[in-house]
Design a protein around this motif. Structure first.
Motif, PDB file in Angstrom:
ATOM      1  N   GLY A 103       0.955  -1.096   0.221  1.00 18.70           N
ATOM      2  CA  GLY A 103      -0.011   0.066  -0.044  1.00 18.70           C
ATOM      3  C   GLY A 103       0.839   1.325  -0.054  1.00 18.70           C
ATOM      4  O   GLY A 103       2.126   1.087  -0.170  1.00 18.70           O
ATOM      5  N   GLY A 104       0.342   2.561   0.133  1.00 17.06           N
ATOM      6  CA  GLY A 104       0.838   3.570  -0.055  1.00 17.06           C
ATOM      7  C   GLY A 104       1.819   3.998   1.371  1.00 17.06           C
ATOM      8  O   GLY A 104       2.659   4.658   1.345  1.00 17.06           O
ATOM      9  N   LEU A 105       1.524   3.359   2.574  1.00 15.35           N
ATOM     10  CA  LEU A 105       2.187   3.524   3.870  1.00 15.35           C
ATOM     11  C   LEU A 105       3.047   2.275   4.030  1.00 15.35           C
ATOM     12  O   LEU A 105       2.411   1.075   3.897  1.00 15.35           O
ATOM     13  CB  LEU A 105       1.151   3.915   5.044  1.00 15.35           C
ATOM     14  N   PRO A 106       3.982   2.389   4.678  1.00  9.04           N
ATOM     15  CA  PRO A 106       4.882   1.361   5.454  1.00  9.04           C
ATOM     16  C   PRO A 106       3.962   0.410   6.350  1.00  9.04           C
ATOM     17  O   PRO A 106       3.021   1.203   6.999  1.00  9.04           O
ATOM     18  CB  PRO A 106       6.216   1.925   5.584  1.00  9.04           C
ATOM     19  N   PRO A 107       4.619  -0.476   6.580  1.00  5.43           N
ATOM     20  CA  PRO A 107       3.785  -1.369   7.956  1.00  5.43           C
ATOM     21  C   PRO A 107       4.053  -0.475   9.092  1.00  5.43           C
ATOM     22  O   PRO A 107       4.990   0.302   9.409  1.00  5.43           O
ATOM     23  CB  PRO A 107       4.368  -2.476   7.957  1.00  5.43           C
ATOM     24  N   GLY A 108       3.055  -0.545  10.226  1.00  7.57           N
ATOM     25  CA  GLY A 108       3.052   0.123  11.359  1.00  7.57           C
ATOM     26  C   GLY A 108       2.039  -0.003  12.180  1.00  7.57           C
ATOM     27  O   GLY A 108       1.087  -0.619  11.762  1.00  7.57           O
TER      28      GLY A 108
ATOM     29  N   TYR B 270       4.761   6.260   0.646  1.00  8.04           N
ATOM     30  CA  TYR B 270       5.383   7.199   1.495  1.00  8.04           C
ATOM     31  C   TYR B 270       6.695   6.835   1.960  1.00  8.04           C
ATOM     32  O   TYR B 270       6.997   5.926   2.220  1.00  8.04           O
ATOM     33  CB  TYR B 270       4.647   7.280   2.713  1.00  8.04           C
ATOM     34  N   ALA B 271       7.289   8.294   2.121  1.00 13.47           N
ATOM     35  CA  ALA B 271       8.914   8.128   2.366  1.00 13.47           C
ATOM     36  C   ALA B 271       9.223   8.311   3.815  1.00 13.47           C
ATOM     37  O   ALA B 271       8.917   9.246   4.280  1.00 13.47           O
ATOM     38  CB  ALA B 271       9.814   9.028   1.402  1.00 13.47           C
ATOM     39  N   PHE B 272       9.154   7.339   4.553  1.00  8.57           N
ATOM     40  CA  PHE B 272       9.187   7.301   6.137  1.00  8.57           C
ATOM     41  C   PHE B 272      10.515   8.094   6.186  1.00  8.57           C
ATOM     42  O   PHE B 272      11.647   7.965   5.735  1.00  8.57           O
ATOM     43  CB  PHE B 272       9.267   5.733   6.496  1.00  8.57           C
ATOM     44  N   GLN B 273      10.481   8.802   7.173  1.00  4.70           N
ATOM     45  CA  GLN B 273      11.531   9.652   7.953  1.00  4.70           C
ATOM     46  C   GLN B 273      11.881   9.618   9.054  1.00  4.70           C
ATOM     47  O   GLN B 273      10.966   9.203  10.160  1.00  4.70           O
ATOM     48  CB  GLN B 273      11.249  11.337   7.365  1.00  4.70           C
ATOM     49  N   VAL B 274      13.003  10.211   9.714  1.00  3.87           N
ATOM     50  CA  VAL B 274      13.346  10.423  11.009  1.00  3.87           C
ATOM     51  C   VAL B 274      12.149  11.046  11.894  1.00  3.87           C
ATOM     52  O   VAL B 274      11.933  10.516  13.011  1.00  3.87           O
ATOM     53  CB  VAL B 274      14.641  10.919  11.353  1.00  3.87           C
ATOM     54  N   ALA B 275      11.809  11.907  11.283  1.00  2.00           N
ATOM     55  CA  ALA B 275      10.785  12.840  12.092  1.00  2.00           C
ATOM     56  C   ALA B 275       9.593  12.005  12.325  1.00  2.00           C
ATOM     57  O   ALA B 275       8.736  12.377  13.418  1.00  2.00           O
ATOM     58  CB  ALA B 275      10.085  13.906  10.963  1.00  2.00           C
TER      59      ALA B 275
ATOM     60  N   GLN C 296      -2.062  12.454   5.530  1.00  5.74           N
ATOM     61  CA  GLN C 296      -1.942  13.715   4.493  1.00  5.74           C
ATOM     62  C   GLN C 296      -1.590  13.165   3.297  1.00  5.74           C
ATOM     63  O   GLN C 296      -2.094  13.467   2.055  1.00  5.74           O
ATOM     64  CB  GLN C 296      -1.210  14.800   4.992  1.00  5.74           C
ATOM     65  N   PHE C 297      -0.466  12.402   3.456  1.00  4.73           N
ATOM     66  CA  PHE C 297      -0.050  11.720   1.935  1.00  4.73           C
ATOM     67  C   PHE C 297      -1.149  10.785   1.593  1.00  4.73           C
ATOM     68  O   PHE C 297      -1.241  10.917   0.115  1.00  4.73           O
ATOM     69  CB  PHE C 297       1.152  11.015   2.332  1.00  4.73           C
ATOM     70  N   LEU C 298      -1.745  10.250   2.369  1.00  2.00           N
ATOM     71  CA  LEU C 298      -2.658   9.098   1.826  1.00  2.00           C
ATOM     72  C   LEU C 298      -3.756   9.948   0.994  1.00  2.00           C
ATOM     73  O   LEU C 298      -4.362   9.571  -0.093  1.00  2.00           O
ATOM     74  CB  LEU C 298      -3.285   8.117   2.614  1.00  2.00           C
ATOM     75  N   ARG C 299      -4.130  11.129   1.535  1.00  2.00           N
ATOM     76  CA  ARG C 299      -5.236  11.919   0.905  1.00  2.00           C
ATOM     77  C   ARG C 299      -4.837  12.498  -0.376  1.00  2.00           C
ATOM     78  O   ARG C 299      -5.647  12.558  -1.189  1.00  2.00           O
ATOM     79  CB  ARG C 299      -5.677  12.952   1.929  1.00  2.00           C
ATOM     80  N   GLU C 300      -3.637  13.029  -0.346  1.00  2.00           N
ATOM     81  CA  GLU C 300      -3.075  13.571  -1.418  1.00  2.00           C
ATOM     82  C   GLU C 300      -2.821  12.668  -2.603  1.00  2.00           C
ATOM     83  O   GLU C 300      -2.670  13.224  -3.925  1.00  2.00           O
ATOM     84  CB  GLU C 300      -1.991  14.560  -1.321  1.00  2.00           C
ATOM     85  N   HIS C 301      -2.540  11.405  -2.329  1.00  2.00           N
ATOM     86  CA  HIS C 301      -2.190  10.448  -3.435  1.00  2.00           C
ATOM     87  C   HIS C 301      -3.058   9.465  -3.550  1.00  2.00           C
ATOM     88  O   HIS C 301      -2.480   8.245  -3.997  1.00  2.00           O
ATOM     89  CB  HIS C 301      -0.580   9.849  -3.101  1.00  2.00           C
TER      90      HIS C 301
END
Length: 603
Positions: A174-179, A203-208, A190-195
């Motif tokens: 899917g669009g998001l990584p597991p978690g 989605y590019a998971f980040q340190v943030a 927000q990423f899911l809504r926009e894309h």
């Protein structure tokens, strides 16, 4: 002896490890206690073989977990002891066995002081900083995935089944990584809504995102005296409302620490600490502060275990208890400072509802973005706090030319799960991060408490919570089709909140609920794919108009997870729309028994 679903019966051997009791299980693997040459280990066995057509690719994830762990060697990170294949062809990992409590259990059993909590989180942040410098992201930080070792009180980060690293193969469907949904940063939604219409968007998971998860963990420990219990909780990653400051829920939390937690949960990722090393220094500074406020148990032990009186401190001295929450709220009314941002958000929602009622659906309402936080400075800033390192942090993605993107969610055309490990750049790199100072709160404190739901119940006028249109959680469509054998339009009947029977119930708008399929459900199709005992996890909302239901106001319950008896939790899209019989003070009254529908989005 009966074999486990992984094909590994307790009492058998795996490469010399004698497998005994089960320690836990999840979507990707089961974990058993094993013993070899007098040493104990946690034997993690992947659930499926590669030839089984497993869409979760659990073998690939287990091997990637092993690769990530082999890149790490830190006292606060679980270590691997070996790996291989079981007789049935399942990949297994042998890990250090940590005899300890989860963070939630530790909080309830040991009644830690705030300074002890800060010490634990300083070490967690240090381990994360070490991990991130080596290009590894955990991606599933939560209270269950940090153990406190009984022998020495050291925290140990466990369960790297969702982890990734630089150049790792992309395994996400899917669009998001597991978690875990509760710990996801709001920019992921927000990423899911926009894309939502872009099939290959990832989605590019980040340190943030990791820093936000740390903030959720800390917020829960500071505000909830019994975090191991299931109960409705405020969604700290809510798209509509920012989380309340911990100090408003627990007067024992010092203001400067409450302020720090708020910064970890910032909606704008660039306003969070610049990286986990900066966060470690934040925790270290607070832990070293000699003020006595940090030497008080975060919660009265009597609230965590009623049988234990809360009369003496760690050294036998009376506990310096802070002001009671009610007195704190009354005191805040008298302080001439600007309101907390989350109260402003509540007021904003009320204003929008009133405006919509006055001007009708054709009115256009502009909402200004929140102003930057500016706070008074009752204590001088410490020089090193939150200051980014003078040298640039190590790159967490492979070298090579790449465009510089603004902080926040990103989309890659053909991404790799480990290829976007850069933390969002701070807003001002040259000056560093502004030192954090205690904030002052104001305004209608009778509407301030642990959650927005409580604020509504306390009498904030006119507030009504309605769900936005939504797409399925990551992986839900495939899970429903391949694992659950559900089809779009399937209808199931259930008790909407299993804490009550089949009766009229007041549901708190925005609160989490757990539904259950009770005995007496006779539909054959439902008994086949959602049998008695199936539990649905979701949130309740209120619709004051006729959207989605022809007969007027409605209670809407959106369930995004389900657990069938004896199976793992699965992401789903399941919506119940029940007739609302009344609405008052943020609560909606409806019958606690209704049918829902499998959907791919709502409305």
């Amino acid at each position: 002896m009966t074999a486990t679903p992984t094909g590994t019966p307790p009492g058998t051997h795996i490469d010399g490890w004698q497998v005994s009791k089960e320690l836990g299980n999840g979507g990707f693997a089961r974990v058993f206690l094993g013993e070899k040459n007098g040493n104990r280990g946690a034997i993690k066995v992947a659930r499926h073989r590669e030839v089984s057509g497993d869409f979760k690719q659990t073998h690939a994830r287990t091997l990637r977990e092993l690769t990530a762990l082999l890149m790490l060697d830190h006292p606060n990170i679980v270590r691997p002891q070996g790996h291989g294949y079981t007789a049935t062809g399942n990949v297994y990992l042998a890990l250090d066995y940590v005899d300890g409590w989860t963070l939630a259990e530790w909080s309830e059993r040991k009644h830690p002081t705030i300074r002890e909590i800060l010490s634990v989180f300083e070490k967690i942040a240090g381990a994360l900083s070490y991990m991130h410098r080596r290009g590894v992201l955990h991606r599933d930080l939560k209270l269950l995935n940090v153990l406190i070792r009984k022998s020495d009180g050291e925290p140990v980060i466990i369960d790297f089944s969702c982890a990734t690293y630089s150049l790792a193969e992309d395994l996400t469907e899917g669009g998001l990584p597991p978690g875990t949904e509760r710990y996801r940063a709001p920019e992921q939604f927000q990423f899911l809504r926009e894309h939502k219409d872009e099939h290959r968007a990832r989605y590019a998971f980040q340190v943030a995102d990791e820093i936000f998860a740390v903030g959720v963990m800390l917020h829960e420990l500071l505000t909830d005296p019994r975090p191991t219990e299931f109960r409705p909780r405020f969604a700290l990653n809510s798209q509509q409302f920012e989380p309340p400051p911990p100090r408003l829920a627990n007067a024992r939390v010092p203001e400067v620490l409450s302020d720090l937690v708020e910064s970890l949960l910032e909606r704008n990722p660039s306003r969070r600490p610049v990286d986990t090393e900066a966060l470690r220094r934040e925790f270290a500074d607070l832990r070293a502060d000699p003020i006595v406020d940090y030497d008080v148990p975060a919660h009265p032990p009597s609230e965590q275990h009623p049988s234990e009186p809360d009369t003496r401190g760690p050294l036998g001295a009376p506990l310096p208890i802070g002001p009671a929450p009610l007195k704190l709220h009354v005191a805040l009314l008298k302080r001439p400072h600007r309101p907390a941002r989350w109260l402003v958000a509540v007021a904003g929602v009320v204003a929008l509802v009133v405006a919509a009622a006055l001007w009708g659906p054709s009115a256009e309402i502009s909402v200004l973005p929140p102003e930057p936080r500016v706070s008074a400075s009752p204590r001088p800033p410490s020089a090193p706090r939150s200051t980014p390192p003078m040298t640039a942090p190590p790159a967490m993605s492979p070298p090579g030319p790449s465009p510089v993107a603004a902080p926040g969610p990103a989309i890659a055309a053909v991404p790799k799960e480990g290829s976007a490990l850069k933390n969002p750049a701070p807003e001002v790199l040259t000056q560093g991060r502004t030192s954090r100072m205690p904030k002052k709160f104001v305004a209608a404190a009778e509407c301030a408490s642990l959650s927005l739901v409580a604020a509504l119940a306390a009498g904030c006028p006119g507030a009504q919570i309605r769900p936005e249109s939504f797409t399925c959680p990551a992986g839900a469509e495939q899970a429903m089709r391949e694992n659950l054998h559900w089809t779009d339009g399937d209808k199931f009947t259930l008790v909407l909140d299993d804490r009550h029977g089949r009766e009229d119930v007041w549901f708190s708008a925005g609160a989490e609920v757990v539904g259950i399929v009770p005995k007496g459900t006779g539909a054959r199709r439902q008994l086949e794919v959602a049998p008695v005992g199936t539990r649905f996890y979701g949130k309740a909302y209120y619709l004051s108009d006729k959207m989605g239901r022809a007969d007027g106001p409605a209670l809407v319950v959106r369930y995004d997870r389900v657990k069938l008896p004896g199976q793992d939790e699965q992401p789903v899209c399941f919506v119940v729309e029940a007739t609302a019989k009344a609405f008052k003070d943020g609560k909606v009254k409806a019958f606690n028994w209704d049918g829902g529908t499998v959907v791919d989005r709502w409305p």
